[in-house]
Motif scaffolding. Structure first.
Motif, PDB file in Angstrom:
ATOM      1  N   ARG C   8       1.035  -0.814   0.437  1.00 14.54           N
ATOM      2  CA  ARG C   8       0.071   0.646  -0.088  1.00 14.54           C
ATOM      3  C   ARG C   8       0.908   0.705   0.047  1.00 14.54           C
ATOM      4  O   ARG C   8       0.317   2.222  -1.011  1.00 14.54           O
ATOM      5  CB  ARG C   8      -1.468   0.338   1.147  1.00 14.54           C
ATOM      6  N   THR C  11       2.489   1.821  -3.373  1.00 14.69           N
ATOM      7  CA  THR C  11       1.272   1.917  -4.589  1.00 14.69           C
ATOM      8  C   THR C  11       1.038   3.478  -3.948  1.00 14.69           C
ATOM      9  O   THR C  11       0.558   4.708  -5.367  1.00 14.69           O
ATOM     10  CB  THR C  11       0.395   1.032  -4.694  1.00 14.69           C
ATOM     11  N   PRO C  15       0.439   8.566  -6.067  1.00 11.80           N
ATOM     12  CA  PRO C  15      -0.422   9.368  -5.936  1.00 11.80           C
ATOM     13  C   PRO C  15      -0.466  10.637  -5.180  1.00 11.80           C
ATOM     14  O   PRO C  15      -0.477  11.763  -6.169  1.00 11.80           O
ATOM     15  CB  PRO C  15      -1.785   8.255  -5.028  1.00 11.80           C
ATOM     16  N   VAL C  19      -0.473  14.294  -6.674  1.00 12.24           N
ATOM     17  CA  VAL C  19      -1.116  15.173  -6.039  1.00 12.24           C
ATOM     18  C   VAL C  19      -0.684  16.235  -5.372  1.00 12.24           C
ATOM     19  O   VAL C  19      -1.007  17.832  -5.968  1.00 12.24           O
ATOM     20  CB  VAL C  19      -2.023  14.371  -4.067  1.00 12.24           C
ATOM     21  N   ASP C 237     -15.747   7.815   3.415  1.00  6.13           N
ATOM     22  CA  ASP C 237     -15.933   9.502   2.215  1.00  6.13           C
ATOM     23  C   ASP C 237     -16.487  10.154   3.540  1.00  6.13           C
ATOM     24  O   ASP C 237     -16.204  11.157   3.035  1.00  6.13           O
ATOM     25  CB  ASP C 237     -16.929   8.450   1.357  1.00  6.13           C
ATOM     26  N   VAL C 240     -13.157  11.268   5.137  1.00  6.52           N
ATOM     27  CA  VAL C 240     -12.827  12.849   4.184  1.00  6.52           C
ATOM     28  C   VAL C 240     -13.543  13.954   3.862  1.00  6.52           C
ATOM     29  O   VAL C 240     -12.580  14.927   3.739  1.00  6.52           O
ATOM     30  CB  VAL C 240     -12.508  11.587   2.778  1.00  6.52           C
ATOM     31  N   THR C 281      -2.740  16.444   4.342  1.00  4.80           N
ATOM     32  CA  THR C 281      -4.538  15.651   4.666  1.00  4.80           C
ATOM     33  C   THR C 281      -4.242  14.263   3.407  1.00  4.80           C
ATOM     34  O   THR C 281      -5.060  13.493   3.817  1.00  4.80           O
ATOM     35  CB  THR C 281      -5.027  17.096   3.728  1.00  4.80           C
ATOM     36  N   ALA C 282      -3.232  14.877   2.527  1.00  5.98           N
ATOM     37  CA  ALA C 282      -3.440  13.503   1.909  1.00  5.98           C
ATOM     38  C   ALA C 282      -3.260  12.810   2.479  1.00  5.98           C
ATOM     39  O   ALA C 282      -3.377  11.474   2.205  1.00  5.98           O
ATOM     40  CB  ALA C 282      -3.120  13.070   0.338  1.00  5.98           C
ATOM     41  N   ILE C 285      -5.293  11.009   4.240  1.00  5.24           N
ATOM     42  CA  ILE C 285      -6.618  10.366   4.350  1.00  5.24           C
ATOM     43  C   ILE C 285      -6.313   9.344   3.561  1.00  5.24           C
ATOM     44  O   ILE C 285      -6.917   8.280   3.341  1.00  5.24           O
ATOM     45  CB  ILE C 285      -7.102  11.119   2.810  1.00  5.24           C
ATOM     46  N   PHE C 286      -4.603   9.136   3.101  1.00  4.71           N
ATOM     47  CA  PHE C 286      -4.264   7.597   2.215  1.00  4.71           C
ATOM     48  C   PHE C 286      -4.270   6.773   4.056  1.00  4.71           C
ATOM     49  O   PHE C 286      -4.633   5.800   3.755  1.00  4.71           O
ATOM     50  CB  PHE C 286      -2.590   8.164   1.885  1.00  4.71           C
ATOM     51  N   ASN C 289      -7.859   5.822   4.310  1.00  2.00           N
ATOM     52  CA  ASN C 289      -8.183   4.554   3.546  1.00  2.00           C
ATOM     53  C   ASN C 289      -7.183   2.917   3.767  1.00  2.00           C
ATOM     54  O   ASN C 289      -8.227   1.842   4.507  1.00  2.00           O
ATOM     55  CB  ASN C 289      -7.741   4.836   2.203  1.00  2.00           C
TER      56      ASN C 289
ATOM     57  N   ARG D 113      -5.972   4.684  -8.218  1.00  2.00           N
ATOM     58  CA  ARG D 113      -4.947   4.805  -7.728  1.00  2.00           C
ATOM     59  C   ARG D 113      -5.308   6.155  -8.134  1.00  2.00           C
ATOM     60  O   ARG D 113      -5.594   7.719  -7.827  1.00  2.00           O
ATOM     61  CB  ARG D 113      -3.923   5.300  -8.108  1.00  2.00           C
ATOM     62  N   VAL D 117      -6.139   9.823  -5.869  1.00  2.00           N
ATOM     63  CA  VAL D 117      -5.907  11.145  -5.846  1.00  2.00           C
ATOM     64  C   VAL D 117      -6.803  12.386  -6.203  1.00  2.00           C
ATOM     65  O   VAL D 117      -6.745  12.925  -4.897  1.00  2.00           O
ATOM     66  CB  VAL D 117      -5.828  11.210  -7.691  1.00  2.00           C
ATOM     67  N   SER D 120      -8.381  12.897  -2.112  1.00  2.00           N
ATOM     68  CA  SER D 120      -7.125  13.261  -1.241  1.00  2.00           C
ATOM     69  C   SER D 120      -6.826  14.886  -1.407  1.00  2.00           C
ATOM     70  O   SER D 120      -6.422  15.076  -0.232  1.00  2.00           O
ATOM     71  CB  SER D 120      -6.180  12.226  -1.015  1.00  2.00           C
ATOM     72  N   PHE D 121      -7.701  15.211  -2.810  1.00  2.00           N
ATOM     73  CA  PHE D 121      -7.295  16.579  -2.706  1.00  2.00           C
ATOM     74  C   PHE D 121      -8.693  16.865  -1.594  1.00  2.00           C
ATOM     75  O   PHE D 121     -10.342  16.490  -2.234  1.00  2.00           O
ATOM     76  CB  PHE D 121      -7.911  17.445  -3.789  1.00  2.00           C
ATOM     77  N   ARG D 155     -15.598   4.215  -6.659  1.00  2.00           N
ATOM     78  CA  ARG D 155     -15.440   2.887  -5.978  1.00  2.00           C
ATOM     79  C   ARG D 155     -16.598   2.310  -5.982  1.00  2.00           C
ATOM     80  O   ARG D 155     -16.392   0.729  -5.958  1.00  2.00           O
ATOM     81  CB  ARG D 155     -15.018   3.941  -4.652  1.00  2.00           C
TER      82      ARG D 155
END
Lengths: 336, 520, 309, 298
Positions: C8, C11, C15, C19, C237, C240, C281-282, C285-286, C289, D113, D117, D120-121, D155
């Motif tokens: 994870r 990968t 992303p 971002v 969701d 987020v 933040t990203a 969020i990852f 997830n 992916r 992206v 995550s904004f 999703r």
């Protein structure tokens, strides 16, 4: 009718890459399968669950990609076909699935399910009237009522659903139907009805069946010839009667002895197989069955077993160093 | 009935509650690690709530409202300061000043003053402060605001005397210098400081970024000690919330309120020196035609805007600066509301081939003043009603600045800007140079003659200066007609019962804590 | 487990870079900060000096390379507005938002499970209908309107809560959390209710019921566990989405969180801070997830175990 | 179908409300559109029923315009932002999601992916940045809202279609030689659709609220156009002096979303042959029937 088989399979191999304990390994689900299916006959395929029966069916249906080996259908290699030619091959080989609940889309009516193949093969019944008429015909052919076309699968019983599955397979007028455990999900009484239906259809339509089952009594009931599969290989092959009467391979013998018999008058004496089924990730060397075989010797581990032929019937063969002799055969068969 | 499982459910809830209280405890440690002493209304703390947090307290950015309102005359002080009521310059860190040469001013500095860090205030510190603000390379905001490109020569003659020399004689140099806050000679000359040291009545006690800024009285202050030993600043964007904090007793002073924020008697209004106006760009048709611009002036019903929209908290404007600024012309009458006249002017222009149906963008800035959105809508509707094709664009600060000042973006098409101009300095020069010279930073119009008239006015002093600028304001509408003035604005301040304070026209930019006293 | 995490993480790296690239390029399209940070009549030379000092004069790709080079050394640049390190500002603002979001989500989950499963237990009853209606309404009220109404009612009219701000007393948490809570609690209640209704009508649950298992126990043991998967997806969701709510709530209540920091840095064209905040933040969020995926795996295993019994 | 709808009273009411809403949005502006922009500062901020005339039953706004007329005109703007935004993200997200989930492998990885992206904004923030770069026109608002919400559908669709792709009836269709697009259309799409529609109604609400939040930040629908979100946002400062300015548009948003949700829940049942029977029962029986569905009584 020519003598050449309708479906010829040579050396068919299917390998699944898997991850085991973090390492990449190969699972050889099919390891050099040879198979012939003649026009209008029923070939029974037996074996324990996990031996690769379903994989063989799926590979033949081209739901899985074969890794090696050849398939010849009516003289052509379907694996090399593309486009319209492939489509016409698809038309001639159809499949009936094991689970009559999961293989039917519960949101489509019986009519929609049976006519679905024509939405791909658009040339077959061009007008909606033709299609409706043919759907009604097919429903009646498999023993349903024509009025059932508007019903949803969940309004049918299990046996009726399997009839629906058969009707769908027949919609394209195939030459071969691969039946993957078509009755194992059904009640005993219903099983017989469906098997009889399959028999009737064969007589009426001349369609050939590759009939896959783990249930020996069922196979014996429907099949003209039988192949026995163990760990991705075919270990014995022959006519139904010779094979059931005189099994050559110890595995076949064990299977037969383990099968439940309706005839309680006979002495029940099972051959109990020792040990677990080996993992297909690391199949035994030499003869695959040797780890569980009571007749195994050192040579079984070192080299691939030769073909043993039934003295009474030349087309009945097995892959074994130590095929069962008459004495053993009687033992096994008497159990069944 | 469900007794057996009751315990399960309640355990689940208890776990949830535990997690909640855990996260609450964690937060109590990290977010709110200050004690709450300051939040109770006591006699020694004045609590002020502003619309936004000052980005920095750097004194050379003090002309930015959000910075200046905290820094100026509280933390740092200038040499001289302008009395917002009388308009006269008063001595502060300089006790005397005179024009010793046509281009040189000499300042005599106050003795016995020290910075809050203990270093003494002297001419060197003053020279360093001016030099760093005006000649520095780190983009001091005040530099552009009061000096433009002018380079100053600053000399510390001795400990208490300072000379400032300008390339051209500058009659209002002391006024300009009233914008420069004095910092110690140790203050960096190459980059901005976030928390400055000054000579003012307060010093920075603690700045919890994002939450609260606390000032404490500067014990070494040279003047009288302020009434409140401590001052706390907080910030809330919503006017209603600021007003509610006054009502709820959480703050003593709230700035930037609007009539509808519901403050009632706690609201105090004061003229804030701001003027709203619609400014036209002259580069594109149809706004390059003076008849169209005059039509815009006739089309706007200023009286209704002031009475209804601003609830009377404003005054109809006839010029760019309000009463009290040098140069204000008391004889000018506002444009009458005459949509018929406007329509006929536009028809006239159209007959001459002016493309009056071209879309005109009406640009303004969100949050420019309370009710700016409504004002823009009223203006847009008024212009549509007289036959112009107007669209609204509300931009953020960065977006609107590029349309507001030179260099303008290219290919904008015709646009109008609703601007609010505040003349903090009290002299028309600060308005006229920017907004009316043909190369002014916020102007797209002008003629050579009018430029000459403005420049001549800038060299005048006293009475002549007043008259010259008054003439400029009187002549502009007919010769140029760049603006449609709307209103001189009124600020509303929320004041709790604990504090008495008299706001004045400078309050929005410079709120002197020393003038606040505990009420009665 | 470890391989899963490692996979994870690798990968997710791409992303994250995407971002960062996205926010970097988008931010630079919003305009030149020079106009904002310099006086209105600054000369072109002054602006040039400003741009050079802040590296804004370089071609965008070079700025990007410089920035990425900095990121590798954990240098996220300096705020144009305050002159502080951008990473420091983002990290300082982050806990406030995290606590707000965490508390809100925990409350939302608890509330939705209690109300949702109660409603599902008696489908179409008055209580069910009331709960459905209330949760739908709660999910569709604009948050800023809720916030201001809350201030008006509870602070001004009733005087029981502080209007805003962060102080040591828990009371100042009530309004921000209540504001944030409405939408996730409303949505989640509907999801839990829906999933529970279908779980309760599943054969094995009916079997358990017919075998005389305590009905409440059926609800908690069987149905709830099966309802957890869809609820988990939606909860993720929604969590987020709380960052969106945080932007609004933080600016109204003067809460020094990352939502407000982000919106302020957009308004102020404070690119470095915006980038640092978005990146932080990203990453969060990852992580969220990944946690959700792990929860799935856990749930899956337990559901499977149950089925085997 | 109609009879089934009629049996479910809440769904009937919801359908009627939505129909009325669409009619108002389509025809309303033609009838009283002019009133929505008729400023009259002399009658600004009057309470409901304070000014005579049916136009003013909901009061006037801060510029003396009829709140009712503005609600009507705003209905059109709101729907013409929310509906296309939801539809675009629904269509794009579902298509990509079903495609990725059906084929698995690299297609799935790439799609997921990309979704990561976008997700995550923070979506509101992304909207703000994009709308600063490109002007906040209605079209851009639609595009931004659509773009930021695509991953939600993607999703959902991917997860369901990956599960469906391994179903036997999909295998069956493959044995006919049906193309993957046809299988997705015939077997995946109809089963995923109800879930997607349920998500879409929740999203409908989200989009309206997001549009409102954009107005709060000053980059939503620009006057003189008006949307419900803009009305709530503009009215918020008048909460204490003129509550009706933000209350009625807020109520409109709530009513529209609740109706859409109720109708979607009904449609979910109505389109599922396995569940449809529930709707044909009278209410009282239904309550009893839910825990013991007939489908299991084979």
């Amino acid at each position: 009718m020519s003598d050449s088989p309708l479906l010829e399979v040579r050396g068919l191999t299917k390998v699944f890459p898997v991850r085991h304990g973090g390492r990449r390994k190969e699972l050889r689900a099919l390891d050099g399968i040879d198979l012939d299916l003649r026009r209008g006959e029923t070939l029974g395929l037996v074996g324990e669950s996990g031996c690769g029966k379903s994989t063989l069916a799926r590979t033949l249906m081209m739901l899985e990609r074969a890794d090696a080996g050849q398939i010849r259908f009516d003289g052509v290699d379907p694996l090399a076909l593309r486009g319209a030619d492939l489509l016409s091959f698809r038309r001639r080989v159809q499949m009936v699935f094991q689970d009559p609940f999961a293989s039917l889309n519960s949101r489509m009516t019986a009519g929609e399910i049976v006519s679905e193949p024509w939405r791909t093969h658009r040339s077959m019944y061009r007008t909606s009237r033709d299609r409706a008429a043919r759907v009604a015909e097919l429903l009646e052919l498999v023993g349903l009522r024509r009025g059932d076309a508007g019903k949803y699968p969940q309004e049918f019983s299990g046996g009726q659903r399997q009839r629906l599955g058969i009707a769908r397979a027949l919609a394209l007028d195939p030459d071969v139907i691969i039946c993957d455990e078509p009755v194992s999900a059904l009640d005993l009484s219903v099983q017989a009805q469906v098997l009889n239906l399959l028999n009737e259809l064969q007589q009426q339509l001349g369609v050939a069946y590759l009939f896959i089952s783990h249930d020996l009594s069922v196979v014996r009931h429907v099949a003209d010839r039988v192949v026995v599969m163990y760990l991705g290989r075919i270990v014995e092959e022959g006519g139904t009667e010779p094979t059931f009467e005189r099994p050559l391979h110890p595995y076949s013998g064990a299977l037969l002895s383990a099968a439940p018999s309706l005839d309680h008058s006979r002495r029940r004496e099972q051959i109990i197989l020792s040990g677990e089924i080996p993992s297909p990730l690391s199949p035994p060397s030499g003869c695959r069955f040797r780890t569980r075989c009571w007749r195994a010797t050192d040579e079984c581990a070192t080299s691939v077993p030769p073909v043993a032929v039934d003295a009474a019937d030349g087309s009945h063969t097995a892959e074994c160093f130590h095929p069962l002799q008459a004495e053993d055969q009687r033992l096994a068969v008497s159990a069944s | 009935m469900f007794s057996r499982t009751q315990s399960r459910t309640s355990r689940g809830v208890a776990v949830g509650a535990a997690v909640v209280s855990l996260s609450l405890t964690v937060s109590a440690c990290s977010v709110a690690n200050s004690d709450s002493a300051g939040t109770t209304a006591g006699g020694d703390v004045v609590r002020i709530v502003l619309p936004q947090e000052p980005p920095t307290l750097e004194p050379c950015d003090a002309n930015l409202t959000s910075t200046g309102v905290v820094v100026r005359s509280n933390i740092t002080e200038p040499l001289v300061e302008r009395d917002p009521t009388s308009g006269e310059l008063e001595p502060l860190l300089a006790t005397e000043w005179e024009q010793t040469e046509p281009d040189t001013w000499t300042f005599t500095l106050r003795e016995g003053v020290t910075f809050s860090d203990g270093t003494p205030f002297d001419a060197e510190a003053a020279a360093h402060s001016i030099d760093r603000a005006v000649n520095g390379t780190f983009g001091c905001n005040v530099e552009g605001y009061v000096f433009g490109d002018t380079e100053l020569e600053v000399d510390a003659v001795d400990a208490t005397h300072l000379t400032v020399t300008t390339p051209e004689p500058d009659p209002i140099l002391p006024l300009r210098l009233s914008f420069i806050e004095i910092v110690p000679a140790s203050a960096s000359g190459t980059e901005k400081v976030r928390e400055p040291v000054g000579t003012g009545p307060y010093k920075i006690e603690e700045w919890q970024a994002g939450t609260k800024l606390t000032l404490a009285a500067n014990e070494s202050y040279w003047g009288d000690a302020p009434a409140f030993p401590t001052a706390e600043y907080q910030w809330r964007e919503e006017g209603t919330v600021r007003a509610a904090m006054i009502t709820n007793g959480e703050a003593d002073v709230a700035t930037g309120l609007a009539p509808e924020d519901g403050l009632g008697d706690a609201g105090v209004d004061y003229p804030n020196n701001e003027t709203t106006a619609v400014r036209a760009t002259g580069t594109y048709a149809p706004l390059d035609d003076i008849r169209v611009r005059h039509a815009i002036n006739y089309a706007i019903d200023r009286g209704s805007i002031v009475d209804s929209l601003f609830d009377g908290y404003a005054e109809v404007a006839s010029q760019l600066v309000p009463d009290g600024v040098v140069g204000h012309n008391p004889d000018l009458e506002p444009w009458p509301y005459d949509p018929e006249k406007a329509r006929s002017l536009i028809a006239e222009a159209e007959a001459d081939g002016v493309p009056t149906d071209t879309e005109i963008r009406l640009i303004s800035r969100t949050g420019l003043f309370p009710k700016v959105e409504e004002t823009v809508e009223v203006v847009q509707k008024a212009l549509e009603d007289v036959g112009l094709n107007v669209s609204i664009e509300m931009l953020d600060t960065a977006g609107s600045v590029q349309y507001q000042s030179r260099p303008y973006p290219e290919d904008t098409g015709p646009y109008l800007m609703l601007v609010q101009h505040g003349n903090q300095a009290g002299d028309a020069a600060f308005s006229v140079d920017q907004y009316m010279l043909s190369d002014g930073a916020q102007s797209t119009f002008g003629t050579d003659e009018f430029d000459a008239q403005i420049e001549a006015a800038g060299k005048e002093q006293d009475e002549g200066r007043q008259q010259a600028y008054a003439d400029v304001f009187a002549d502009e509408p007919d010769t140029i007609g760049q603006f449609a003035y709307i209103a001189h604005m009124t600020g509303i301040l929320g004041l709790s019962e604990q504090v008495s304070y008299e706001p004045n026209s400078a309050t929005g930019d410079e709120m002197r804590l020393a003038e606040m006293t505990p009420a009665g | 487990m470890l391989t899963f995490l490692r996979k994870r993480a690798t990968t997710s790296l791409l992303p994250l870079v995407a971002v960062l690239l996205g926010v970097f390029l988008l931010a630079r399209m919003t305009g030149d900060p020079a106009a904002l940070y310099l006086p209105e009549n600054a000369t072109e030379a002054q602006k040039e000096t400003f741009r050079t000092a802040n590296g804004l004069d370089l071609p965008v790709w070079q700025q990007l390379l410089d920035y990425l080079g900095g990121v590798v050394r954990l240098d996220f640049g300096t705020s144009l507005r305050t002159g502080e390190p951008a990473a420091e500002m983002a990290l300082r603002a982050f806990p406030a938002t995290l606590q707000l979001a965490l508390t809100t989500m925990v409350l939302a989950v608890v509330i939705s499970i209690v109300i949702g499963s109660y409603a599902a237990y008696r489908p179409n009853s008055l209580a069910d209908r009331l709960a459905s209606f209330m949760s739908m309404t709660a999910a569709s009220v604009p948050d800023f309107w809720l916030a201001i109404t809350g201030v008006w009612i509870f602070a001004v009219m009733l005087g029981v809560l502080p209007t805003s701000g962060v102080d040591a007393s828990m009371l100042s948490w009530v309004l921000p959390i209540a504001t944030l809570l409405f939408r996730p609690a409303g949505v989640l209640t509907q999801v839990v209710r829906g999933a529970m209704v279908s779980a309760l009508s599943a054969p094995y649950v009916r079997l358990a019921r017919s075998k005389g298992a305590d009905s409440r126990r059926v609800v908690t043991d069987h149905a709830l566990r099966n309802a957890a998967a869809p609820a988990l997806t939606v909860a993720g969701d929604l969590a987020v989405g709380l960052v969106n709510g945080a932007v609004v709530v933080e600016s109204i209540f003067g809460w020094p969180g990352i939502g407000k920091l982000m919106i302020d840095s957009i308004l102020q064209r404070d690119f470095a801070v915006l980038q640092a905040a978005v990146l932080l933040t990203a990453v969060t969020i990852f992580v969220l997830n990944v946690v959700i995926d792990l929860c799935y795996a856990l749930l899956d295993a337990r559901v499977r175990d149950k089925a085997l019994v | 179908m109609w009879r089934m709808l009629w049996r479910d009273k809440p769904a009937t009411v919801a359908a009627l409300v939505l129909t009325l809403l669409v009619l108002v949005a389509v025809f309303g502006p033609m009838l009283i559109g002019d009133e929505a922009n008729a400023q009259d500062l002399t009658r600004a901020s009057r309470a409901p029923l304070e000014v005579d005339g049916w136009l003013y039953v909901l009061g006037t706004d801060q510029l003396g315009r009829s709140v009712l007329a503005r609600l009507v005109v705003a209905a059109r703007t709101t729907l013409s932002v929310a509906v296309p935004a939801v539809l675009i993200s629904l269509v794009v997200g579902s298509l990509i999601g079903m495609w990725a989930g059906y084929h698995r492998g690299w297609r799935e990885t790439v799609a997921m992916r990309v979704a990561d992206v976008i997700l995550s904004f923070p979506s509101l923030l992304m909207a703000v940045v994009v709308l600063y770069v490109f002007s906040p026109s209605a079209r851009n608002i639609v595009l931004v809202l659509a773009l930021t919400r695509i991953p939600i559908y993607l999703r959902t669709a991917r997860a369901e279609s990956a599960e469906l792709a391994s179903r036997l009836f999909v295998d069956a269709a493959r044995t006919f030689g049906a193309k993957s697009s046809a299988i997705i259309l015939r077997h995946v799409f109809p089963i995923v659709l109800p879930t997607l529609l349920t998500v879409a109604t929740l999203e409908f609400c989200f989009v309206m609220l997001a549009e409102s939040s954009l107005s709060f930040l000053g980059i939503g629908i620009q006057p003189p156009d008006v949307s419900w979100g803009l009305m709530v946002s503009q009215g918020r400062t008048y909460l204490q002096t003129a509550w009706w300015l933000s209350f009625f548009p807020g109520l409109a948003i709530v009513v529209a979303t609740v109706s859409a949700t109720v109708l979607a829940a009904w449609a979910r049942l109505a389109t599922d042959p396995g569940q449809r029977w529930r709707l044909t029962l009278p209410r009282r029986q239904r309550r009893r029937a839910v825990p013991a569905p007939m489908e299991e009584v084979r």
